[in-house]
Design a protein around this motif. Structure first.
Motif, PDB file in Angstrom:
ATOM      1  N   VAL A  44      42.872  48.351  49.838  1.00  0.00           N
ATOM      2  CA  VAL A  44      43.746  47.558  48.970  1.00  0.00           C
ATOM      3  C   VAL A  44      45.120  48.224  48.942  1.00  0.00           C
ATOM      4  CG1 VAL A  44      44.159  46.764  46.612  1.00  0.00           C
ATOM      5  CG2 VAL A  44      41.846  46.705  47.578  1.00  0.00           C
ATOM      6  N   THR A  45      46.134  47.467  49.325  1.00  0.00           N
ATOM      7  CA  THR A  45      47.484  48.015  49.457  1.00  0.00           C
ATOM      8  C   THR A  45      48.484  47.372  48.517  1.00  0.00           C
ATOM      9  OG1 THR A  45      47.951  46.439  51.246  1.00  0.00           O
ATOM     10  CG2 THR A  45      47.131  48.620  51.880  1.00  0.00           C
ATOM     11  N   SER A  46      48.011  46.433  47.675  1.00  0.00           N
ATOM     12  CA  SER A  46      48.924  45.700  46.800  1.00  0.00           C
ATOM     13  C   SER A  46      48.288  45.492  45.432  1.00  0.00           C
ATOM     14  CB  SER A  46      49.260  44.329  47.421  1.00  0.00           C
ATOM     15  OG  SER A  46      49.965  43.515  46.505  1.00  0.00           O
ATOM     16  N   GLY A  51      46.595  37.398  47.819  1.00  0.00           N
ATOM     17  CA  GLY A  51      47.323  37.574  49.063  1.00  0.00           C
ATOM     18  C   GLY A  51      46.766  38.725  49.877  1.00  0.00           C
ATOM     19  N   THR A  52      47.332  38.927  51.034  1.00  0.00           N
ATOM     20  CA  THR A  52      46.862  39.951  51.960  1.00  0.00           C
ATOM     21  C   THR A  52      46.928  41.340  51.325  1.00  0.00           C
ATOM     22  OG1 THR A  52      47.625  38.629  53.832  1.00  0.00           O
ATOM     23  CG2 THR A  52      47.207  40.969  54.239  1.00  0.00           C
ATOM     24  N   ARG A  56      41.656  40.846  45.251  1.00  0.00           N
ATOM     25  CA  ARG A  56      40.998  39.542  45.415  1.00  0.00           C
ATOM     26  C   ARG A  56      40.681  39.284  46.890  1.00  0.00           C
ATOM     27  NH1 ARG A  56      40.945  35.371  41.680  1.00  0.00           N
ATOM     28  NH2 ARG A  56      42.655  36.346  40.518  1.00  0.00           N
ATOM     29  N   ASP A  57      41.608  39.647  47.751  1.00  0.00           N
ATOM     30  CA  ASP A  57      41.379  39.536  49.191  1.00  0.00           C
ATOM     31  C   ASP A  57      40.233  40.451  49.619  1.00  0.00           C
ATOM     32  OD1 ASP A  57      41.681  39.146  51.951  1.00  0.00           O
ATOM     33  OD2 ASP A  57      43.432  40.453  52.094  1.00  0.00           O
ATOM     34  N   VAL A  70      46.800  52.136  46.299  1.00  0.00           N
ATOM     35  CA  VAL A  70      47.714  51.893  45.177  1.00  0.00           C
ATOM     36  C   VAL A  70      46.998  52.227  43.873  1.00  0.00           C
ATOM     37  CG1 VAL A  70      49.096  50.127  46.330  1.00  0.00           C
ATOM     38  CG2 VAL A  70      46.998  49.469  45.129  1.00  0.00           C
ATOM     39  N   SER A  71      47.787  52.468  42.840  1.00  0.00           N
ATOM     40  CA  SER A  71      47.241  52.711  41.511  1.00  0.00           C
ATOM     41  C   SER A  71      47.939  51.800  40.511  1.00  0.00           C
ATOM     42  CB  SER A  71      47.430  54.172  41.111  1.00  0.00           C
ATOM     43  OG  SER A  71      48.801  54.506  41.037  1.00  0.00           O
ATOM     44  N   GLY A  72      47.270  51.576  39.372  1.00  0.00           N
ATOM     45  CA  GLY A  72      47.836  50.741  38.327  1.00  0.00           C
ATOM     46  C   GLY A  72      46.925  49.588  37.986  1.00  0.00           C
ATOM     47  N   TYR A  73      47.410  48.728  37.105  1.00  0.00           N
ATOM     48  CA  TYR A  73      46.675  47.532  36.717  1.00  0.00           C
ATOM     49  C   TYR A  73      46.935  46.395  37.693  1.00  0.00           C
ATOM     50  CZ  TYR A  73      44.869  48.433  31.950  1.00  0.00           C
ATOM     51  OH  TYR A  73      44.158  48.863  30.863  1.00  0.00           O
ATOM     52  N   ILE A  74      45.882  45.648  38.006  1.00  0.00           N
ATOM     53  CA  ILE A  74      46.003  44.360  38.688  1.00  0.00           C
ATOM     54  C   ILE A  74      45.850  43.302  37.611  1.00  0.00           C
ATOM     55  CG2 ILE A  74      44.993  42.839  40.426  1.00  0.00           C
ATOM     56  CD1 ILE A  74      43.768  45.513  41.645  1.00  0.00           C
ATOM     57  N   ASN A  75      46.910  42.565  37.362  1.00  0.00           N
ATOM     58  CA  ASN A  75      46.923  41.548  36.305  1.00  0.00           C
ATOM     59  C   ASN A  75      46.410  40.237  36.897  1.00  0.00           C
ATOM     60  OD1 ASN A  75      47.452  39.848  34.161  1.00  0.00           O
ATOM     61  ND2 ASN A  75      49.421  40.793  33.678  1.00  0.00           N
TER      62      ASN A  75
END
Length: 362
Positions: A44-46, A51-52, A56-57, A70-75
């Motif tokens: 996971v890069t985003s 999206g790519t 979710r992808d 990557v780090s952080g929240y995915i909203n």
């Protein structure tokens, strides 16, 4: 003379022991430890919702072993449905870690799911009151380990019809909406070294043959629950600590709605009912009107209970949940450490006073 294989097969049918060649990961325990996950690498890069290269992808294709760059929240703008045979390695994310917020993560009707070091924080951004933070209804072979589940709306964890489940070393805290922890039916299920905080009920609600070992439950109104219409099940309840908090109206509801249809082996459980800021519980091994078992229904249970209830409290406080700890989990831990002095059952994550509308920052 029976061969070792024949003996294992007999144990499987007699006691429901999983027959596996390898664990889901080193140290995995319980019925969900047979989950095989995925093997095909995907990064996971985003942090985008779709999206790519997004989460979710990543989970849209079976067989993937997912890591994070990557780090952080995915909203999340909508619920995310996992595919079968998925491994989610949240521990690979750079500091301060990875999580999703705002919608349900669903493994409904899927099989062989491994999720580790992952945060699922639903909250009132989700307008669908029928959704949960994590849903594994009708799923099989699922293990959650070192996860942090908070702000569930319908349930924090919903697992009706789930088979072979483990939730271990995880935080299940601060549900809103129905204010419920977890609802599991069918099973068998293992709840091991989890921290349950500030729920009205269902910590868990378990209509299944269950192992409940070294859990800590704080500031409950009802904790371990079966419900009197739950059917006939067996429960190994060993070395857990129930701790009353400001929202606890009856400390004696540490076991709730457990009738004579149930069978329970209970040993080493403690209840701290006085809310005095000191960990000083007394024995709590009377499980409603359940039939008392003289030994565990499952022969693996006693071997899992390596910590006393007091030592489980120390271990769980030190190591439970996703790592590194973020603001939400730090808030939860500090609440528990007050040992009866602070804590509230909430209806809105913002009432915690944390940043980002109560979700905290990652």
């Amino acid at each position: 003379m029976a061969s070792p294989k024949d003996i294992l097969v007999s144990l499987f049918f007699a006691f429901g022991l999983p027959l596996v060649s390898a664990l889901a990961f080193p140290g995995a325990v319980g019925f969900g430890s047979i989950a095989t996950g995925g093997t095909t690498p995907f990064v996971v890069t985003s942090l985008a919702d779709s999206g790519t290269g997004t989460f979710r992808d990543a989970v849209s294709v079976s067989g993937r072993n997912i890591t994070f760059a990557v780090s952080g929240y995915i909203n999340l703008a909508s619920p995310v449905s996992l595919s079968s045979s998925i491994t989610i390695n949240g521990q690979t994310a750079p500091s301060p870690g990875i999580g999703v917020m705002g919608r349900e993560v669903s493994a409904s009707s899927k099989t062989n799911i491994i999720i580790r070091n992952f945060r699922m924080r639903q909250g009132n951004l989700d307008t669908d009151t029928g959704k949960s933070a994590f849903n594994m209804g009708d799923a099989s072979n699922v293990i959650l380990d070192h996860c942090s589940v908070a702000y569930g709306v319908f349930d924090s964890i919903d697992a009706v019809g789930a088979v072979n489940v483990t939730v271990s070393n995880s935080i299940v805290a601060l549900p809103i909406g129905q204010q419920f922890g977890a609802h599991l039916e069918t099973g068998p299920a293992t709840w091991y070294r989890n921290l349950w905080v500030s729920a009205h009920n269902r910590q868990p609600l378990t209509k299944a043959n269950t192992q409940y070992i070294n859990n800590i439950v704080y500031n409950y109104q009802a904790a371990y629950t079966v419900a009197n219409t739950g059917g006939d099940f067996s429960h190994d309840i060993i070395n857990n600590y129930f701790i009353a908090g400001p929202s606890t109206t009856s400390a004696g509801d540490d076991y709730f709605q457990i009738d004579a249809n149930q069978q329970a082996f209970a040993s080493g459980n403690l209840l701290d009912s006085n809310k005095d800021g000191v960990l000083n519980g007394a024995a709590a091994n009377t499980i409603g009107s359940a039939v008392v078992l003289s030994s565990p229904w499952n022969p693996t249970s006693q071997g899992l209970a390596t910590l006393s209830a007091a030592d489980a409290y120390t271990s769980v406080i030190a190591s439970v949940g996703a790592s590194p700890r973020d603001q939400v989990d730090a808030f939860v831990i500090s609440t528990v450490q007050s040992l009866g002095k602070t804590g509230a059952i909430i209806t809105n994550q913002a009432s915690t006073g944390l940043a980002n509308n109560g979700y905290g920052t990652l």
